[in-house]
Design a protein around this motif. Structure first.
Motif, PDB file in Angstrom:
ATOM      1  N   LYS A   1      56.208  32.206  39.799  1.00 34.94           N
ATOM      2  CA  LYS A   1      55.773  33.317  40.638  1.00 34.94           C
ATOM      3  C   LYS A   1      55.951  33.032  42.124  1.00 34.94           C
ATOM      4  O   LYS A   1      55.977  33.951  42.940  1.00 34.94           O
TER       5      LYS A   1
ATOM      6  N   THR B   1      34.873  28.432  37.757  1.00 41.37           N
ATOM      7  CA  THR B   1      34.711  29.697  37.036  1.00 41.37           C
ATOM      8  C   THR B   1      36.047  30.100  36.430  1.00 41.37           C
ATOM      9  O   THR B   1      37.095  29.651  36.877  1.00 41.37           O
ATOM     10  N   VAL B   2      35.958  30.935  35.387  1.00 38.23           N
ATOM     11  CA  VAL B   2      37.192  31.400  34.739  1.00 38.23           C
ATOM     12  C   VAL B   2      37.148  32.924  34.598  1.00 38.23           C
ATOM     13  O   VAL B   2      36.093  33.499  34.314  1.00 38.23           O
ATOM     14  N   ALA B   3      38.288  33.562  34.828  1.00 33.81           N
ATOM     15  CA  ALA B   3      38.414  35.008  34.651  1.00 33.81           C
ATOM     16  C   ALA B   3      38.959  35.264  33.249  1.00 33.81           C
ATOM     17  O   ALA B   3      39.950  34.642  32.851  1.00 33.81           O
TER      18      ALA B   3
ATOM     19  N   GLY C   1      42.486  35.071  45.559  1.00 34.44           N
ATOM     20  CA  GLY C   1      43.673  35.914  45.627  1.00 34.44           C
ATOM     21  C   GLY C   1      43.547  37.045  46.621  1.00 34.44           C
ATOM     22  O   GLY C   1      44.542  37.622  47.049  1.00 34.44           O
TER      23      GLY C   1
ATOM     24  N   LEU D   1      35.258  42.503  42.364  1.00 36.39           N
ATOM     25  CA  LEU D   1      36.203  41.849  43.271  1.00 36.39           C
ATOM     26  C   LEU D   1      37.520  42.609  43.361  1.00 36.39           C
ATOM     27  O   LEU D   1      38.305  42.401  44.272  1.00 36.39           O
TER      28      LEU D   1
ATOM     29  N   SER E   1      49.947  38.802  36.980  1.00 36.66           N
ATOM     30  CA  SER E   1      50.990  39.818  36.875  1.00 36.66           C
ATOM     31  C   SER E   1      52.358  39.145  36.996  1.00 36.66           C
ATOM     32  O   SER E   1      52.512  38.151  37.704  1.00 36.66           O
TER      33      SER E   1
END
Ligand code: AMP
Ligand code: MG
Length: 349
Positions: free
Chosen positions: A58, A119-121, A232, A196, A145
């Motif tokens: 990316k 933390t994890v999304a 981000g 967020l 993405s």
């Protein structure tokens, strides 16, 4: 690297292709795949080397964490410290679907996947191809993405190929993404929870389930003096190659102002674009005028926005003026992406 593009019409008719994609992930490779929001760039979420490859493909700064995609609730406890009550409620209501929840991570999730955070999304997508692919890949797929960093998110396989051809092993082509805009992100590690990133699961919908839910103040302005909560959020996103300016005000004043600017740019031989709605598009004299649909139809705007931004790039547009979108709910998600794409350049008329 040769990037293989496989068309998936129906999961049950394309089992071999999906199995092949899953094997690539298990072997540490990368596969782009369709979801209902946008195309994801998938790697094994539990393999640090895979996450490093995602950042590399990316061109993304490695402090910008990835979202871990799962297919069922049984997969969740292993990757988080504990599942909060708020998480159970939201999963019941909105999973599978366009909602990402942030929780405390377990030791199983490498820091490479979370951009160094504790933390994890996590998200459970609803797209049938996405679910079959994640299952074939072992159940935990990290996926941002599938665009090069900074570019608009890809809503179809051809756009993934524009950005990723030669950089990843495979693209699964499942046709156009049905929603076209990234998931809502809600942080459940704070009380009250904080949005967020706005999306199709709106603040109102979350409040109906949890009571109080706040919105991060940096979502709609860049001058709140606050540091962004999600790493981000500090990066320029979704941007077309040309300059993008949003014009705010009464409909007629906006059209008049933009047309004066367009006339000036024409004299400078600059190629121009406009983002407007069905009601107003005929009134603009731009080289590349684009309507996102009827003004009341925020879902249509969400679905078409990234395609339109990429079309400007393909046409070599140098300067774009956009109408603004002021409603609640999905409109807010559209406006949030537009503001980021414009680097917060807004003119009030
Ligand atoms: P993308 O997958 O390209 O839509 O980007 C994922 C988004 O999720 C980025 O904006 C990240 O900053 C955000 N994100 C992922 N994990 C976390 C986390 N643990 N805390 C806060 N934001 C996160
Ligand atoms: Mg992205």
């Amino acid at each position: 690297m040769l990037t293989k593009i496989l068309r998936i019409d129906e999961v049950h008719k394309n089992e071999t292709a999906i199995r092949e994609a899953g094997e690539i992930i298990k072997a540490g490779g990368l596969v782009a795949f369709p979801t209902e929001t946008v195309y994801g760039l998938g790697g094994d979420a539990l393999n640090p080397a895979s996450s490093r490859k995602i950042y590399e493909a990316k061109g993304r700064p490695s402090d910008n964490p990835l979202i871990v995609h799962i297919t069922d609730m049984e997969a969740l406890p292993a990757i988080v410290k504990s599942v909060p009550e708020t998480g159970k409620k939201l999963a019941d209501a909105f999973w599978p679907g366009p909602l990402t929840m942030i929780m405390e991570k377990s030791a199983l999730v490498p820091k490479e996947t979370t951009g160094g955070l504790d933390t994890v999304a996590v998200r459970m997508p609803s797209d049938a191809v996405a679910l079959a692919f994640i299952r074939a890949a072992g159940g935990y797929v990290a996926a941002p993405s599938a665009n090069r960093s900074g570019r608009p998110s890809p809503t179809r396989a051809a756009y993934v190929a524009q950005d990723m051809d030669g950089r990843i092993e495979m693209i699964l082509d499942g046709g156009d993404a049905t929603l076209g805009l990234e998931s809502t992100i809600v942080d459940l590690t704070v009380e009250p929870p904080v949005i967020l990133r706005p999306g199709f699961i709106t603040g109102e919908m979350l409040r109906q389930k949890l009571g109080r839910v706040e919105e991060d103040r940096t979502l709609f302005s860049d001058d709140s003096g606050q540091a962004p909560k999600a790493p981000g959020m500090k990066y320029r996103h979704y941007a077309p190659k040309g300059e993008l300016v949003i014009v705010k005000g009464a409909a007629e004043a906006v059209t008049d102002y933009i047309n004066v600017q367009l006339a000036g740019e024409r004299r400078n031989h600059k190629k121009t674009g406009v983002i407007a709605t069905d009601e107003t598009i005929a009134g603009y004299r731009a080289d590349v005028p684009r309507s996102v649909g009827k003004r009341v139809d925020a879902a249509a705007a969400a679905k078409g926005l990234y395609r339109i931004l990429r079309e400007f790039d393909d046409e070599g547009v140098e300067l774009i003026y956009s109408e603004s979108f002021d409603g609640e709910g999905v409109s807010q998600a559209v406006m949030n992406r537009l503001l980021k794409a414009a680097g917060h350049k807004v003119i009030n008329v």
